[in-house]
Scaffold this active site. Structure first.
Site, PDB file in Angstrom:
ATOM      1  N   ASP A   9      41.136  37.790  28.611  1.00 45.77           N
ATOM      2  CA  ASP A   9      42.460  38.364  29.138  1.00 45.77           C
ATOM      3  C   ASP A   9      42.404  38.002  30.778  1.00 45.77           C
ATOM      4  OD1 ASP A   9      44.614  40.272  29.697  1.00 45.77           O
ATOM      5  OD2 ASP A   9      43.140  41.288  30.918  1.00 45.77           O
ATOM      6  N   ALA A  10      43.493  37.872  31.452  1.00 46.28           N
ATOM      7  CA  ALA A  10      43.693  37.260  32.699  1.00 46.28           C
ATOM      8  C   ALA A  10      43.761  38.432  33.786  1.00 46.28           C
ATOM      9  CB  ALA A  10      44.869  36.516  32.780  1.00 46.28           C
ATOM     10  N   TYR A  11      44.999  39.423  33.761  1.00 46.00           N
ATOM     11  CA  TYR A  11      45.002  40.309  34.845  1.00 46.00           C
ATOM     12  C   TYR A  11      44.247  41.297  34.521  1.00 46.00           C
ATOM     13  CZ  TYR A  11      48.712  37.143  35.695  1.00 46.00           C
ATOM     14  OH  TYR A  11      49.563  35.777  35.960  1.00 46.00           O
ATOM     15  N   ARG A  45      50.669  48.399  38.753  1.00 41.32           N
ATOM     16  CA  ARG A  45      50.003  48.045  37.438  1.00 41.32           C
ATOM     17  C   ARG A  45      50.555  48.909  36.133  1.00 41.32           C
ATOM     18  NH1 ARG A  45      48.213  44.063  34.265  1.00 41.32           N
ATOM     19  NH2 ARG A  45      46.418  44.723  32.983  1.00 41.32           N
ATOM     20  N   SER A 121      46.905  35.902  27.327  1.00 39.76           N
ATOM     21  CA  SER A 121      47.460  36.557  28.504  1.00 39.76           C
ATOM     22  C   SER A 121      48.888  36.870  28.359  1.00 39.76           C
ATOM     23  CB  SER A 121      47.088  36.086  29.922  1.00 39.76           C
ATOM     24  OG  SER A 121      47.817  37.039  30.867  1.00 39.76           O
ATOM     25  N   ASN A 122      49.245  37.817  28.735  1.00 36.44           N
ATOM     26  CA  ASN A 122      50.713  38.292  28.717  1.00 36.44           C
ATOM     27  C   ASN A 122      51.293  37.431  29.792  1.00 36.44           C
ATOM     28  OD1 ASN A 122      50.700  40.551  26.970  1.00 36.44           O
ATOM     29  ND2 ASN A 122      50.539  42.070  28.387  1.00 36.44           N
TER      30      ASN A 122
END
Ligand code: LAC
Length: 227
Positions: A9-11, A45, A121-122
């Site tokens: 996942d990124a964030y 967030r 990722s989103n």
């Protein structure tokens, strides 16, 4: 089944999402954020994720750049911060978030073991390309996969299916790493060897899908492969 790939996942997982508000507060002109940047980062967030879930459930997709800006507008209004320059600065900083300190070395250790590395990722392809380039880690990944390919957000099974199809291997061969407990749960439901990076020591999510491993930071990931 041996693990042959590691998908991140990124964030929140590779990138420290509080870094944008923290950096903006430290800049000249950031005085309005000085005492409340952690609250703004958290609110931004939380709202950003809520908006992805609402859009996924209602079938009204808008990309992550739009959702991120919408969530920031909500968080800035809540905080009573109406400065358009601050808004623009925060969004620019979001495209070059700092990675967590152990990220480059962890990616190198995994690559040295012959694992295929990817991001799922989103984020939009442009956001992810920008963040990876700014962090100096773009060359570490064989694939950077965005939910834009299916037009729905995590934790839709269609998103996790992108990783198995693009990497051309079963989910059971893929370690999926996320700092978001609900994302780790979603990946576990889709059959990945799911790892939750639980930096804050939060309780396990009461959701369907249990991560196979829980670690305090990314430096523990290579040790999981050896087991
Ligand atoms: C992502 C969000 C969930 O990168 O952090 O997909």
């Amino acid at each position: 089944m041996p693990v042959t790939a590691c998908v991140f996942d990124a964030y929140g997982t590779l990138f420290d999402i509080a870094a944008a508000a923290r950096a903006a507060a430290a800049e000249p002109g950031g005085a309005a954020l000085s005492g409340n940047w952690p609250r703004l980062a958290e609110s931004w967030r939380k709202k950003q994720l809520e908006y992805t879930w609402q859009r996924a459930i209602t079938g009204r997709h808008a990309d992550f750049a739009q959702v991120t800006a919408d969530a920031l507008d909500w968080a800035l209004e809540e905080a009573g911060l109406g400065d358009p320059d601050l808004r623009a600065r925060l969004l620019a900083l979001y495209d070059r978030l700092a990675p967590w300190p152990e990220v480059p070395a962890t990616l190198d250790r995994l690559a040295a073991r012959g694992l295929t590395l990817a991001i799922l990722s989103n984020g939009t392809p442009a956001m992810l390309a920008s963040a990876c380039a700014a962090a100096g880690i773009a060359d570490r990944f064989q694939a950077v996969i965005s939910v834009e390919e299916v037009g729905i957000y995590k934790p839709s099974a269609r998103v996790y299916g992108l990783a198995t199809s693009r990497l051309a291997r079963p989910a059971g061969e893929i370690l999926f790493v996320s700092a978001n407990g609900w994302d780790a749960a979603g990946a576990a439901l889709s059959g990945f060897v799911s790892v939750w990076v639980n930096r804050a020591g939060a309780p396990i999510e009461r959701l369907p899908g249990r991560p196979a491993h829980v670690v305090p930071d990314l430096s523990h990931i290579p040790d999981l492969i050896d087991r």
